[in-house]
Design a protein around this motif. Structure first.
Motif, PDB file in Angstrom:
ATOM      1  N   UNK A  98     -22.944   3.541 -56.812  1.00  0.00           N
ATOM      2  CA  UNK A  98     -21.928   4.902 -56.297  1.00  0.00           C
ATOM      3  C   UNK A  98     -21.204   3.506 -55.781  1.00  0.00           C
ATOM      4  N   UNK A  99     -19.410   3.155 -55.697  1.00  0.00           N
ATOM      5  CA  UNK A  99     -18.407   2.606 -55.749  1.00  0.00           C
ATOM      6  C   UNK A  99     -17.982   3.358 -54.617  1.00  0.00           C
ATOM      7  N   UNK A 100     -17.176   2.977 -53.072  1.00  0.00           N
ATOM      8  CA  UNK A 100     -16.459   3.510 -52.083  1.00  0.00           C
ATOM      9  C   UNK A 100     -15.390   2.643 -52.479  1.00  0.00           C
ATOM     10  N   UNK A 101     -13.718   2.562 -51.573  1.00  0.00           N
ATOM     11  CA  UNK A 101     -12.804   2.785 -51.291  1.00  0.00           C
ATOM     12  C   UNK A 101     -12.884   2.754 -50.277  1.00  0.00           C
ATOM     13  N   UNK A 102     -12.638   2.467 -48.862  1.00  0.00           N
ATOM     14  CA  UNK A 102     -12.328   2.710 -48.053  1.00  0.00           C
ATOM     15  C   UNK A 102     -11.059   1.719 -47.516  1.00  0.00           C
ATOM     16  N   UNK A 103     -10.452   2.784 -47.109  1.00  0.00           N
ATOM     17  CA  UNK A 103      -8.991   2.930 -45.788  1.00  0.00           C
ATOM     18  C   UNK A 103      -8.311   2.829 -45.176  1.00  0.00           C
ATOM     19  N   UNK A 104      -8.019   2.063 -44.347  1.00  0.00           N
ATOM     20  CA  UNK A 104      -7.648   2.480 -43.243  1.00  0.00           C
ATOM     21  C   UNK A 104      -6.215   2.617 -42.326  1.00  0.00           C
ATOM     22  N   UNK A 105      -5.426   2.956 -42.958  1.00  0.00           N
ATOM     23  CA  UNK A 105      -4.306   2.980 -42.004  1.00  0.00           C
ATOM     24  C   UNK A 105      -3.966   3.715 -40.710  1.00  0.00           C
ATOM     25  N   UNK A 106      -4.922   3.921 -40.112  1.00  0.00           N
ATOM     26  CA  UNK A 106      -4.659   3.726 -38.013  1.00  0.00           C
ATOM     27  C   UNK A 106      -4.216   3.074 -37.982  1.00  0.00           C
ATOM     28  N   UNK A 107      -4.348   2.812 -36.512  1.00  0.00           N
ATOM     29  CA  UNK A 107      -4.057   2.215 -35.073  1.00  0.00           C
ATOM     30  C   UNK A 107      -5.388   0.788 -34.878  1.00  0.00           C
ATOM     31  N   UNK A 108      -6.661   1.998 -36.096  1.00  0.00           N
ATOM     32  CA  UNK A 108      -7.665   1.177 -34.992  1.00  0.00           C
ATOM     33  C   UNK A 108      -8.844   0.911 -35.611  1.00  0.00           C
ATOM     34  N   UNK A 109      -9.891  -0.146 -34.950  1.00  0.00           N
ATOM     35  CA  UNK A 109     -10.635  -0.350 -36.370  1.00  0.00           C
ATOM     36  C   UNK A 109     -11.515   1.002 -35.678  1.00  0.00           C
ATOM     37  N   UNK A 110     -12.298   0.349 -37.321  1.00  0.00           N
ATOM     38  CA  UNK A 110     -13.411   1.853 -37.681  1.00  0.00           C
ATOM     39  C   UNK A 110     -14.658   0.524 -38.517  1.00  0.00           C
ATOM     40  N   UNK A 131     -16.324  -3.033 -39.898  1.00  0.00           N
ATOM     41  CA  UNK A 131     -15.502  -3.079 -39.248  1.00  0.00           C
ATOM     42  C   UNK A 131     -14.318  -3.531 -40.142  1.00  0.00           C
ATOM     43  N   UNK A 132     -13.577  -2.115 -40.947  1.00  0.00           N
ATOM     44  CA  UNK A 132     -12.387  -1.875 -41.610  1.00  0.00           C
ATOM     45  C   UNK A 132     -10.852  -1.634 -40.306  1.00  0.00           C
ATOM     46  N   UNK A 133     -11.171  -3.136 -40.517  1.00  0.00           N
ATOM     47  CA  UNK A 133      -9.322  -2.843 -39.621  1.00  0.00           C
ATOM     48  C   UNK A 133      -8.279  -2.005 -40.175  1.00  0.00           C
ATOM     49  N   UNK A 134      -7.129  -2.197 -39.504  1.00  0.00           N
ATOM     50  CA  UNK A 134      -5.947  -1.263 -39.112  1.00  0.00           C
ATOM     51  C   UNK A 134      -5.550  -2.251 -40.770  1.00  0.00           C
ATOM     52  N   UNK A 135      -5.291  -1.766 -41.413  1.00  0.00           N
ATOM     53  CA  UNK A 135      -4.248  -2.492 -42.461  1.00  0.00           C
ATOM     54  C   UNK A 135      -5.734  -2.351 -43.936  1.00  0.00           C
ATOM     55  N   UNK A 136      -7.003  -2.445 -42.997  1.00  0.00           N
ATOM     56  CA  UNK A 136      -7.641  -3.326 -44.513  1.00  0.00           C
ATOM     57  C   UNK A 136      -8.315  -2.204 -45.509  1.00  0.00           C
ATOM     58  N   UNK A 137      -8.362  -2.528 -46.485  1.00  0.00           N
ATOM     59  CA  UNK A 137      -9.154  -1.983 -48.034  1.00  0.00           C
ATOM     60  C   UNK A 137      -9.967  -2.229 -48.383  1.00  0.00           C
TER      61      UNK A 137
END
Length: 579
Positions: A497-509, A539-545
């Protein structure tokens, strides 16, 4: 400029554009010609600037620009055309341009609100609601300014507003709840792991603990924060009895990072029912994964963990040689808990520091006084770690790093966010300017074990207005939905299984999948070049993929969520389900 910086810049420019058009409209209505023209020119420049940021975001990925291209861009174009054409006629009375400028302001404001209140993915329903708002606000302004539109224009505006409102509301509400998933709260056959060799009882209850000279109200295991440190040697069978004395909202035990069978995972409503006051539950599993882990309640976990319902779990491959110290970091009622007591260490003795971040935010760790290696991350050994000096590490919420070094004759100190938490003597080294280790480029690489993926999922992390509950809430969302309305990710046993995790918010997830470790493939399009990284918290930081993958080899239903537990409580939680 990073993608995260572009997201922030785009929002600021959108605010300026909307403010410029609206200010120009107000100045025009007040017959302040020079101010109205100046604000309109400023708004036009901001609109052009936003076109540039949207283009840059689109190049970074469709996820970052979808609603901006499909909804914001047409509204912005309409704003420029309507306001610009009116101003180009150079009206003698600038007040006659007020409605056109206000229309431009409403259009830009609607585009901004779509991003802030809805985000990803773009939808026809939300676009129509934006159009309805713009038309309705313009009509009200037209009337308020005493303009006299023709009857045909008034009727057309009314028809457009009502049609857009009704259609948009219907489409926006259409997704509804995620499909219901049947799942029994059964512990599974815990007896299959054998008879316990280590038995522990943890009793959860309210308590008052002493922190830095203050009495602090807490929730505690066995009356202490953190709870008792649980240790095992590979091959042990643990039986942990959880009892709830008086935590009214219930408790469970989740073994963070330790991939237990599903029935032992401790997620209320998924793998078991919460343990209520007066009840107990026995967790039983085999200690066959050496490493640094921790346990915490997963019932109302945002409050429970913050109040102190957590502890350390360490599984060692053999009896300890040298010095082995766990350093859990936690903030209780705004106060950092004191460091573990330190004993003198003779020069030449091997030392392992097990660093555990039990807070919901990232912490910065720096070891001064000796070269060290990062031997393991999230319980998994790294391949070929090299010595580091003058380098800090960032540990995400829930994450663990094992640092190893040989004790020198001089003092050594570990700092967390500049605060000493472990030391063998006074160390005055300033660590604030040290560079931060990139674990994706540390150690010796090896090939990815899979050449194909059976299932691929994209998770776009954002914020948005959630209207599916009893009361509206500004939720943390995944693919535009919030728990419990996020569809589960369905896999089969044996799938890669492959996940692509995109953070388009303004906070770290800080992302955390239960029951599995994921192998990091790439971050922001750049493949890993260091040791294989098997993580359970990152950590998926803002703008990270991030692109990560794993083998689906642990059947059940598993929580998959942000480990900033307030974010999970506000909707950023979904489930991985085996078919």
């Amino acid at each position: 400029m990073t993608v995260g910086s572009l997201v922030v810049a785009d929002l600021l420019i959108a605010v300026l554009a909307a403010a410029g058009w609206l200010g120009g409209g107000a100045a025009s209505a007040a017959r302040r010609r020079r101010l109205a023209l100046g604000l309109a020119a400023f708004a036009l420049l901001a609109t052009v600037a936003r076109a540039i940021t949207i283009t840059a975001l689109a190049r970074a990925g469709w996820w970052f620009a979808a609603e901006k291209i499909l909804i914001a861009a047409p509204l912005s174009l309409a704003a420029v055309v309507v306001a610009g054409s009116r101003l180009l006629r150079a009206p003698a009375d600038i007040r006659s341009a007020a409605v056109s400028l206000l229309f431009a302001g409403y259009a830009q404001s609607a585009a901004l609100l779509v991003t802030v209140l809805h985000g990803y993915p773009a939808s026809a329903g939300v676009g129509l609601l934006a159009v309805a708002g713009v038309v309705a606000a313009t009509a009200v302004s037209w009337r308020a300014l005493g303009a006299r539109p023709s009857r045909s224009v008034s009727r057309a505006a009314l028809v457009v507003a009502v049609a857009a409102l009704l259609t948009g509301t219907g489409l926006a509400a259409a997704p509804g709840a995620a499909p219901a998933v049947r799942h029994d709260h059964r512990p599974g056959d815990a007896r299959a792991v054998g008879e316990p060799t280590r038995r522990v009882t943890l009793t959860a209850g309210t308590a008052t603990v002493r922190v830095r000279g203050r009495d602090v109200a807490a929730w505690a295991f066995n009356g202490q924060v953190p709870g008792p440190e649980l240790t095992a040697t590979v091959g042990d069978v643990l039986a942990v009895t959880l009892r709830n004395r008086d935590i009214a909202r219930g408790v469970t035990l989740h073994w963070h990072g330790y991939d237990v069978p599903n029935g032992q995972d401790g997620v209320p409503g998924v793998t078991q029912a919460a343990v209520l006051p007066g009840q107990e539950f026995v967790y039983r599993f085999r200690a066959d994964q050496a490493g640094t882990y921790w346990y915490h309640t997963h019932a109302v976990s945002d409050v429970g963990v913050r109040m102190g319902l957590y502890g350390v779990l360490v599984v060692r491959p053999a009896p300890v040689t040298g010095v082995d110290v766990t350093v859990p970091v936690h903030t209780l009622s705004g106060l950092p808990l004191p460091a573990p007591e330190t004993e003198p260490v003779q020069a030449g003795v091997p030392v392992r520091l097990r660093l555990i971040n039990t807070d919901s935010t990232t912490h910065r760790y720096a070891l001064a006084g000796a070269p060290f290696r990062v031997a393991a991350i999230d319980g998994s050994d790294l391949r070929g770690p090299t010595p580091l000096v003058g380098t800090a590490v960032l540990i995400p919420a829930g994450g663990r790093y094992d640092l190893v070094f040989t004790a020198p004759a001089t003092p050594v100190a570990l700092f967390v966010d500049g605060r000493p938490v472990y030391s063998t003597g006074p160390v005055s080294t300033a660590t604030g300017a040290w560079p931060v280790l990139d674990p994706l480029a540390y150690g010796v690489s090896s090939p990815v074990p899979w050449s194909r993926f059976d299932r691929e999922f994209t998770l776009v992390l954002d914020r948005g207005l959630d209207l599916h509950g009893l009361l509206p809430r500004y939720a943390h969302t995944v693919n535009g939905a919030a728990d419990p309305d996020i569809p589960p990710q369905v896999v089969r046993l044996g799938d890669v299984v492959k996940f692509t995790i995109v953070n388009r918010s303004l906070v770290v997830h800080p992302w955390h999948l239960h029951g599995h470790h994921v192998l990091v493939l790439s971050r922001n399009g750049k493949p890993t070049t260091g040791s294989p990284l098997w993580l359970d918290s990152f950590d998926v930081r803002p703008g990270d993929v991030w692109e990560v993958a794993f083998l689906a080899d642990n059947s059940g239903m598993w929580a998959n969520h942000c480990h900033n537990l307030a974010h999970a409580d506000a909707g950023m939680l979904l489930h991985l389900m085996y078919r």
